[in-house]
Each structure stands twice: as structure tokens, then as C-alpha cells.
Design an enzyme around this catalytic site. Structure first.
Site, mmCIF file in Angstrom:
data_model
loop_
_atom_site.group_PDB
_atom_site.id
_atom_site.type_symbol
_atom_site.label_atom_id
_atom_site.label_comp_id
_atom_site.label_asym_id
_atom_site.label_seq_id
_atom_site.Cartn_x
_atom_site.Cartn_y
_atom_site.Cartn_z
ATOM 1 N N CYS A 1 0.979 -1.181 -0.047
ATOM 2 C CA CYS A 1 0.028 -0.076 -0.022
ATOM 3 C C CYS A 1 0.974 1.294 -0.086
ATOM 4 O O CYS A 1 0.648 2.293 -0.995
ATOM 5 C CB CYS A 1 -1.045 -0.077 1.024
ATOM 6 N N HIS B 1 -2.623 1.123 7.043
ATOM 7 C CA HIS B 1 -2.836 1.166 5.613
ATOM 8 C C HIS B 1 -2.903 2.450 4.950
ATOM 9 O O HIS B 1 -3.498 3.584 5.687
ATOM 10 C CB HIS B 1 -4.331 0.536 5.167
ATOM 11 N N HIS C 1 -6.078 2.058 -4.108
ATOM 12 C CA HIS C 1 -5.067 1.567 -3.376
ATOM 13 C C HIS C 1 -4.448 0.317 -3.677
ATOM 14 O O HIS C 1 -5.140 -0.603 -4.484
ATOM 15 C CB HIS C 1 -5.714 1.686 -1.767
#
Length: 307
Positions: A209, A265, A277
């Protein structure tokens, strides 16, 4: 064995930095070889073993071809390094870890006229006789020696080589990549939709991420921290409570315990309540509607690095 504190560079198209020399398993041999066999490694890596790269803290990050590191120590066939282009709270000089000694080499001094950054997902690098040398990944940056109408001549770990100008961008230096907008960072990210997630990934063979956000913004002239937890503390703080202030290309951060725990994240705000993402192991780069998703209640910060 301690070594002189000088700069070395990654000598394979993508080198993985491991937590310890014993972090790599037998199944990871293609990833620690030279030449590196990334496609073969990832295609043979089952979900459980891929997940263990994260859950068992085996992998830290990755290097691109020609990316510099400081070598701290050499132990057998491994080198303890610091990736100096990847800011991290783990080390003030960059991102630390271990890489096979065969995948790095001491840098050569050169009178460079700037840098050439790979702007396509992947591109062929040619030797001076126009024979294929190896495939370069997006965001690979190499010293520029000269140019003609078609090619940049660049200095590589394999010597002088040719890089097509169609697939590369000139920069006067590594920290002076021409600035582009946050929306352009998002547009670059869209090129990797459906790309499988890879923990520690920093290339179009797989991003994690924060590697995804780091690389898309780097391509637009912004060097940001490597990890999500560090990225969440830099940039311009944007109100978390007023989504109307969020702009396409802002970074949204997520944390456990409904946003009160540790940042885990990050992704790009895509506008219209959506997130671009690199999701998680077993999933891919995607555009996700936040409403009704598992991430909706975990938003903990919004940061702006580009306008």
C-alpha cells in the site's frame, strides 16, 4: 565484516531487502538470485507463503536497478544496507535491511549530466550494440551520460546502456524530478489496476500500500516516507471530519480499532467517496467505494503532498 561507508547500487532490476539473512526461504531463491527471477518467484508463491512475507516479518522493502544503498556490514553472502532514497523512522539515513551481496555492487563515479527516470511500467534497456540487456521497472533512475534524438545513454551496473526517450523522463537530479499534480499521481496509479499486492513491493511486479503511494508521488516529483505510518505524519494535514475538503490525490490513512490504533494502510483519495489503493495480500490494486467497506470506519488521517 564491517565495510567502508561508501555508496553501492542495486545490480538487479528489482532487489528485495529482507529483515535478516535467514528471512529468505527455499521458495524465495528466484528472488535472491542474480539475475533475479521475479515473475517465476511470484507465480510460484502460494498465498500462505506470500502472506508470510508480512506476517512473519520477512521482507522490509525493495530496491530498483541502480538505486543507491549504504553497505553497513557484509556477513557471508549477505549485506546489511540502508536504502537512502527511502525515508524511514527506522534509520535517519533511509530504510534498513539485508540484501544478497550478489544483487548489489559498488557505484562508479561518473560525470553525469542529470538523471533519466523510467516513466513507463516496464521498458527494455539496451546495450550499446542495441542488444537487449534487461527490463527496467517504472521509476528506475539512472545517471545520464549523453543523449541523441532517440536514446538516453545511461550509466548502469552493467556499464553504459541505452534507454528509449519515449519511455523515460529527464531530471536534473534525483531530488528534482519535475513536479506534477496529485491528479496525475492518481492517473499513474490507474495504470496498475488489477496488479496483485506484494508486501514490501516497490515495483510494477507488485506494490504494497505505501510502496504504491510512495512511487506514484515520486514519479510526480515528491519524495515521501516509505511506510504508511511515517507518511501519515508528513505532508499537509487535511481535516478528517470534512470530506468536502478532500481532493483527488490526497492520501487517506487507516488504523485498527476504528481508526484509533496503529496506522496500517494508505491509499489515494479518488474523489466521489472512493479510494485507489493496493489492497492486501491476495487482492489487487483497485478503486474501492469507502461507504459500506471494512475501511470506512478506520480512516484516521488525511494528508496532502501534491496539489
Amino acid at each position: 565484516m564491517p565495510v567502508e561507508k561508501k555508496e553501492w547500487v542495486c545490480a538487479v532490476k528489482v532487489g528485495t531487502i529482507w529483515t535478516e539473512p535467514n528471512s529468505a526461504r527455499e521458495i524465495d531463491i528466484p528472488a535472491i538470485s542474480n539475475p533475479v527471477l521475479l515473475v517465476e518467484w511470484l507465480e510460484a508463491l502460494p498465498y500462505k507463503e506470500r502472506l508470510a512475507l508480512c506476517d512473519e516479518n520477512r521482507v522490509q522493502t525493495q530496491l530498483l536497478y541502480g538505486e543507491p544503498v549504504l553497505v553497513e556490514e557484509i556477513v557471508g553472502e549477505w549485506a546489511k544496507v540502508v536504502a537512502i532514497w527511502q525515508p524511514s523512522k527506522k534509520d535517519s539515513r533511509g530504510y534498513p535491511g539485508w540484501i544478497p551481496l550478489s544483487q548489489i555492487q559498488p557505484t562508479k563515479q561518473v560525470d553525469a549530466k542529470g538523471s533519466a527516470r523510467v516513466s513507463s511500467a516496464k521498458v527494455q534497456l539496451w546495450d550499446l550494440q542495441h542488444n537487449p540487456l534487461l527490463v527496467l521497472a517504472f521509476n528506475t533512475i539512472l545517471p545520464l551520460i549523453s543523449e541523441d534524438e532517440v536514446f538516453y545513454t545511461v550509466l548502469t551496473p552493467h556499464g553504459k546502456a541505452l534507454l528509449s526517450k519515449v519511455h523515460a523522463q529527464f531530471a536534473s537530479s534525483v531530488d528534482q524530478i519535475p513536479k506534477r499534480s496529485a491528479e496525475e499521481a492518481v492517473a499513474l496509479g490507474e495504470n496498475y489496476l488489477d496488479l496483485p499486492y506484494l508486501w514490501g513491493g516497490m515495483s510494477p511486479y507488485g506494490y504494497d500500500c505505501s510502496g504504491f503511494s510512495y512511487n506514484m508521488l515520486k514519479a510526480c516529483g515528491y519524495i515521501i516516507p516509505r511506510d504508511a505510518s511515517d507518511q501519515a505524519k508528513s505532508g499537509e494535514e487535511i481535516s478528517l471530519q470534512d470530506p468536502l475538503l478532500w481532493k483527488k490525490g490526497d492520501l487517506l490513512f487507516f488504523a485498527n480499532d476504528e481508526g484509533t490504533g496503529t496506522v496500517r494502510h494508505v491509499g489515494f483519495y479518488y474523489g466521489n467517496g472512493q479510494l485507489l489503493h493496493s489492497h492486501s495480500t491476495g487482492k489487487t490494486v483497485e478503486i474501492l467505494r469507502l461507504a459500506g467497506s471494512g475501511l470506512e470506519k478506520e480512516i484516521c488521517a488525511v494528508r496532502r503532498y501534491a496539489v
